[in-house]
Enzyme design. Structure first.
Site, PDB file in Angstrom:
ATOM      1  N   ASP A 166     -10.541  -5.278  -0.800  1.00  0.00           N
ATOM      2  CA  ASP A 166      -9.469  -4.739   0.048  1.00  0.00           C
ATOM      3  C   ASP A 166     -10.064  -3.890   1.166  1.00  0.00           C
ATOM      4  O   ASP A 166     -10.613  -2.824   0.917  1.00  0.00           O
ATOM      5  CB  ASP A 166      -8.541  -3.891  -0.846  1.00  0.00           C
ATOM      6  N   ASP A 208       0.830  -1.207   0.000  1.00  0.00           N
ATOM      7  CA  ASP A 208       0.000   0.000   0.000  1.00  0.00           C
ATOM      8  C   ASP A 208       0.864   1.257   0.000  1.00  0.00           C
ATOM      9  O   ASP A 208       1.442   1.623   1.013  1.00  0.00           O
ATOM     10  CB  ASP A 208      -0.905   0.006   1.237  1.00  0.00           C
TER      11      ASP A 208
HETATM   12  C1  DX5 Z   1      -6.332   0.764   2.841  1.00  0.00           C
HETATM   13  C2  DX5 Z   1      -5.413  -0.227   2.163  1.00  0.00           C
HETATM   14  C3  DX5 Z   1      -5.640  -1.637   2.589  1.00  0.00           C
HETATM   15  C4  DX5 Z   1      -5.421  -1.908   4.042  1.00  0.00           C
HETATM   16  C5  DX5 Z   1      -5.806  -3.326   4.351  1.00  0.00           C
HETATM   17  O1  DX5 Z   1      -5.853   2.019   2.541  1.00  0.00           O
HETATM   18  O2  DX5 Z   1      -5.599  -0.173   0.774  1.00  0.00           O
HETATM   19  O3  DX5 Z   1      -4.854  -2.508   1.785  1.00  0.00           O
HETATM   20  O4  DX5 Z   1      -4.099  -1.687   4.461  1.00  0.00           O
HETATM   21  O5  DX5 Z   1      -5.695  -3.537   5.710  1.00  0.00           O
HETATM   22  P1  DX5 Z   1      -6.881  -4.242   6.530  1.00  0.00           P
HETATM   23  O6  DX5 Z   1      -7.043  -5.598   5.932  1.00  0.00           O
HETATM   24  O7  DX5 Z   1      -6.337  -4.252   7.926  1.00  0.00           O
HETATM   25  O8  DX5 Z   1      -8.121  -3.411   6.373  1.00  0.00           O
HETATM   26 ZN    ZN Z   2      -4.575  -1.783  -0.443  1.00  0.00          ZN
END
Ligand code: DX5
Ligand code: ZN
Length: 228
Positions: free
Chosen positions: A179, A36
């Site tokens: 996601d 990310d």
């Molecule tokens: C949000 C990101 C995600 C996030 C996922 O900005 O795109 O990929 O880090 O983390 P979880 O699974 O903890 O929501």
């Molecule tokens: Zn992401």
């Protein structure tokens, strides 16, 4: 049927040990490593950039997916390709048809693949529907971009169902990647809605046994996809 894929998001791990996070993804048998990249402008957080991805690249043979939550993808795309990203995902809110075409051409000149991500308030634009066959993946965000550890918004499920109908109807193998807020307890609902690729940050790295968490997510997703 599109195959189940698990993509641990390393942002949820100890950021001083991203190499360890990639190692966990490897040992858990993940399909992708989800990276990310956030610029503090497109979304309210600043994470890491191409230099970090380049350093991690040396430690893993897994497919690296860079989720670019940045306002100017064209400005930095080459850096992320040079750094060893296999799939580069840009946000639909940051490009239009012609801009996407230029990015797509560059990604393909590197022999890599491109995806498109949609914020919760964004539907698949018409220009993207016309270019579906060029996409490796569509990321449907089920949280607002920025941070790991948020709760999944089930209000995004109708969008996932629409995309599933559209992509299956055309017989394409574009991944529908979901996601935000996914863990082993809710992944089956996401899979039933039509997702086949699952990003999980906290759902992997904030669990007592992250390696086991990856296989639990996979098991539950596969059971739901096969109708068990
Ligand atoms: C949000 C990101 C995600 C996030 C996922 O900005 O795109 O990929 O880090 O983390 P979880 O699974 O903890 O929501
Ligand atoms: Zn992401």
């Amino acid at each position: 049927m599109r195959p189940v894929k698990i993509a641990p998001s390393v942002l949820a791990y100890d950021l001083s040990d991203l190499r360890g996070a990639v190692g966990i993804a490897d040992r858990g048998g993940a399909d992708l490593v989800h990276l990310d990249v956030i610029d503090g402008h497109f979304a309210p957080n600043i994470t890491f950039g191409a230099g970090t991805i380049r350093a991690l690249r040396k430690n893993s043979k897994l497919v690296f997916e860079a989720h670019l939550m940045i306002s100017e993808p064209a400005r930095y795309l080459r850096d992320f390709l040079d750094a060893g990203s296999d799939i580069v995902v840009v946000h639909a809110e940051t490009v239009d048809g012609p801009a996407f075409d230029a990015l797509h051409a560059m990604v393909h000149s590197f022999g890599k693949q491109i995806g498109l991500a949609l914020k919760p308030g964004t539907e698949l634009p018409e220009w993207a529907e016309e270019r579906l066959d060029r996409l490796k993946t569509i990321i449907v965000l089920t949280v607002n971009p920025g941070f790991s550890g948020q709760k999944m918004d089930v209000g995004q499920f109708p969008k996932i169902e629409r995309l599933d109908r559209l992509i299956s109807g055309k017989g394409l193998d574009v991944d529908i990647e979901v996601d935000g807020g996914i863990d082993s307890s809710n992944v089956s609902e996401v899979a039933k809605a039509g997702g086949n690729s699952f990003v999980a940050g906290a759902g992997v790295y904030n669990q007592p046994d992250p390696v086991l968490a990856i296989s639990k997510i996979r098991q539950n997703a596969m059971a739901a996809r096969s109708g068990a």
